[in-house]
Motif scaffolding. Structure first.
Motif, PDB file in Angstrom:
ATOM      1  N   TYR A  66       0.854  -1.174   0.000  1.00 23.25           N
ATOM      2  CA  TYR A  66       0.000   0.000   0.000  1.00 23.25           C
ATOM      3  C   TYR A  66       0.900   1.238   0.000  1.00 23.25           C
ATOM      4  N   GLU A  67       0.366   2.327  -0.505  1.00 29.93           N
ATOM      5  CA  GLU A  67       1.147   3.545  -0.628  1.00 29.93           C
ATOM      6  C   GLU A  67       1.676   4.004   0.729  1.00 29.93           C
ATOM      7  N   HIS A  68       0.866   3.899   1.794  1.00 30.49           N
ATOM      8  CA  HIS A  68       1.346   4.361   3.098  1.00 30.49           C
ATOM      9  C   HIS A  68       2.463   3.460   3.620  1.00 30.49           C
ATOM     10  N   GLN A  69       2.445   2.175   3.267  1.00 30.59           N
ATOM     11  CA  GLN A  69       3.540   1.287   3.658  1.00 30.59           C
ATOM     12  C   GLN A  69       4.818   1.660   2.926  1.00 30.59           C
ATOM     13  N   ALA A  70       4.692   1.977   1.643  1.00 36.11           N
ATOM     14  CA  ALA A  70       5.868   2.379   0.868  1.00 36.11           C
ATOM     15  C   ALA A  70       6.447   3.690   1.397  1.00 36.11           C
ATOM     16  N   ARG A  71       5.583   4.634   1.755  1.00 41.16           N
ATOM     17  CA  ARG A  71       6.052   5.915   2.295  1.00 41.16           C
ATOM     18  C   ARG A  71       6.783   5.700   3.621  1.00 41.16           C
ATOM     19  N   ALA A  72       6.213   4.881   4.485  1.00 40.13           N
ATOM     20  CA  ALA A  72       6.856   4.613   5.774  1.00 40.13           C
ATOM     21  C   ALA A  72       8.202   3.926   5.580  1.00 40.13           C
ATOM     22  N   LEU A  73       8.263   2.992   4.636  1.00 44.53           N
ATOM     23  CA  LEU A  73       9.512   2.298   4.352  1.00 44.53           C
ATOM     24  C   LEU A  73      10.580   3.270   3.859  1.00 44.53           C
ATOM     25  N   ARG A  74      10.216   4.165   2.955  1.00 47.67           N
ATOM     26  CA  ARG A  74      11.183   5.144   2.436  1.00 47.67           C
ATOM     27  C   ARG A  74      11.699   6.040   3.558  1.00 47.67           C
ATOM     28  N   ALA A  75      10.801   6.507   4.420  1.00 50.07           N
ATOM     29  CA  ALA A  75      11.208   7.406   5.499  1.00 50.07           C
ATOM     30  C   ALA A  75      12.130   6.700   6.481  1.00 50.07           C
ATOM     31  N   ALA A  76      11.769   5.482   6.874  1.00 58.59           N
ATOM     32  CA  ALA A  76      12.580   4.761   7.852  1.00 58.59           C
ATOM     33  C   ALA A  76      13.944   4.395   7.278  1.00 58.59           C
ATOM     34  N   ARG A  77      13.985   4.000   6.016  1.00 57.38           N
ATOM     35  CA  ARG A  77      15.273   3.665   5.407  1.00 57.38           C
ATOM     36  C   ARG A  77      16.155   4.891   5.240  1.00 57.38           C
ATOM     37  N   ALA A  78      15.536   6.061   5.179  1.00 54.76           N
ATOM     38  CA  ALA A  78      16.300   7.311   5.127  1.00 54.76           C
ATOM     39  C   ALA A  78      16.722   7.752   6.527  1.00 54.76           C
ATOM     40  N   ARG A  79      16.456   6.899   7.525  1.00 56.79           N
ATOM     41  CA  ARG A  79      16.819   7.124   8.924  1.00 56.79           C
ATOM     42  C   ARG A  79      16.109   8.348   9.513  1.00 56.79           C
ATOM     43  N   ARG A  80      14.856   8.542   9.090  1.00 57.48           N
ATOM     44  CA  ARG A  80      14.014   9.564   9.692  1.00 57.48           C
ATOM     45  C   ARG A  80      13.071   8.900  10.692  1.00 57.48           C
ATOM     46  N   HIS A  81      12.946   9.494  11.883  1.00 51.84           N
ATOM     47  CA  HIS A  81      11.945   9.009  12.815  1.00 51.84           C
ATOM     48  C   HIS A  81      10.580   9.115  12.151  1.00 51.84           C
ATOM     49  N   THR A  82       9.760   8.087  12.309  1.00 48.95           N
ATOM     50  CA  THR A  82       8.517   7.994  11.546  1.00 48.95           C
ATOM     51  C   THR A  82       7.359   7.606  12.448  1.00 48.95           C
ATOM     52  N   VAL A  83       6.200   8.225  12.218  1.00 51.31           N
ATOM     53  CA  VAL A  83       4.980   7.813  12.904  1.00 51.31           C
ATOM     54  C   VAL A  83       3.926   7.519  11.849  1.00 51.31           C
ATOM     55  N   VAL A  84       3.309   6.357  11.957  1.00 52.55           N
ATOM     56  CA  VAL A  84       2.264   5.923  11.032  1.00 52.55           C
ATOM     57  C   VAL A  84       0.937   5.954  11.766  1.00 52.55           C
TER      58      VAL A  84
END
Length: 256
Positions: A66-84
């Protein structure tokens, strides 16, 4: 005489139908309407997602995100703290499983800590985490570390596993005071997953914020700087809440 098992109605539709048909229940209903389904927004797997993770997802019938899963994956792999922050049953778990498993597949000695508000929740998630992690090639995929964990499993958590699943009380009393014994995990800590973020409010939330601050200091002492990933049902201020809990400026937290 009750009907035989093969004639008993099963499934959610039969339960809802009986509720609607029941005079006792119908008086409690103020509205009865159907909401049309909406098409999902999808995204392909990233081309550089580790093949073992792609294979593990395929074994579970997952062929795209899903698009929100892809967005979360990109953010986390970029080493940004992420909240879903998405509704229940929207695939939040993969938002943090994917970056964690991808990191562990690319760096076998990396580690992650999964934090759940209660022992019951960590035990409830244990089987699904282990199944996906094992399918991704982790030999000792995940260990629950709480007050009921036997001694041999506690040693495995400290010395061998890649994913430690625990709760704030155990992190406070069983890990951080003995951080030297947890040097392997803390020195290679890549991600800290905080599930059910909305439960950390009030006095309990302030206590957990201090425990997470201690975790960050202990990890830094041992040479790592983990990325935090939080998941929550929809709330009004997910980024602000996550930032305060993590002790980070809001600009440092990606909201999905």
């Amino acid at each position: 005489m009750p009907p035989p098992p093969w004639k008993i109605e099963t499934g959610l539709a039969s339960v809802l139908g009986k509720w609607v048909a029941s005079g006792a229940v119908r008086s409690c209903l103020t509205a009865d309407r159907s909401i049309a389904e909406k098409p999902g927004a999808y995204a392909p797997f990233p081309e550089d997602l580790h093949p073992s993770v792609v294979k593990a997802l395929g074994a579970q019938g997952v062929t795209r995100l899903y698009e929100h899963q892809a967005r979360a994956l990109r953010a986390a792999r970029a080493r940004r703290h992420t909240v879903v922050a998405t509704p229940t049953a929207s695939g939040k778990s993969l938002c943090f499983h994917l970056p964690v498993l991808d990191a562990l597949a690319n760096e076998p000695d990396a580690c992650a800590i999964y934090l759940y508000p209660t022992k019951a929740l960590s035990r409830d998630q244990e089987a699904s985490v282990q199944e996906l992690a094992r399918a991704s090639g982790l030999t000792i995929p995940a260990v629950v570390y709480d007050g009921d964990t036997p001694g041999d499993a506690r040693r495995a958590a400290r010395e061998r596993t890649s994913i430690v699943m625990t709760n704030p009380d155990m992190l406070h009393a069983g890990v951080l005071p003995h951080h030297a014994s947890w040097a392997r995990v803390l020195s290679k800590l890549r991600y800290v997953v905080v599930d059910e973020l909305h439960t950390y409010r009030g006095v309990f939330g302030s206590h957990v914020a201090h425990v997470l601050a201690r975790l960050k200091r202990a990890a830094e002492f041992h040479g790592s700087k983990p990325t935090f990933i939080a998941a929550t049902a929809t709330i009004g201020n997910p980024r602000n809440h996550a930032a305060r809990l993590f002790g980070e400026p809001e600009d440092n937290v990606e909201l999905v």
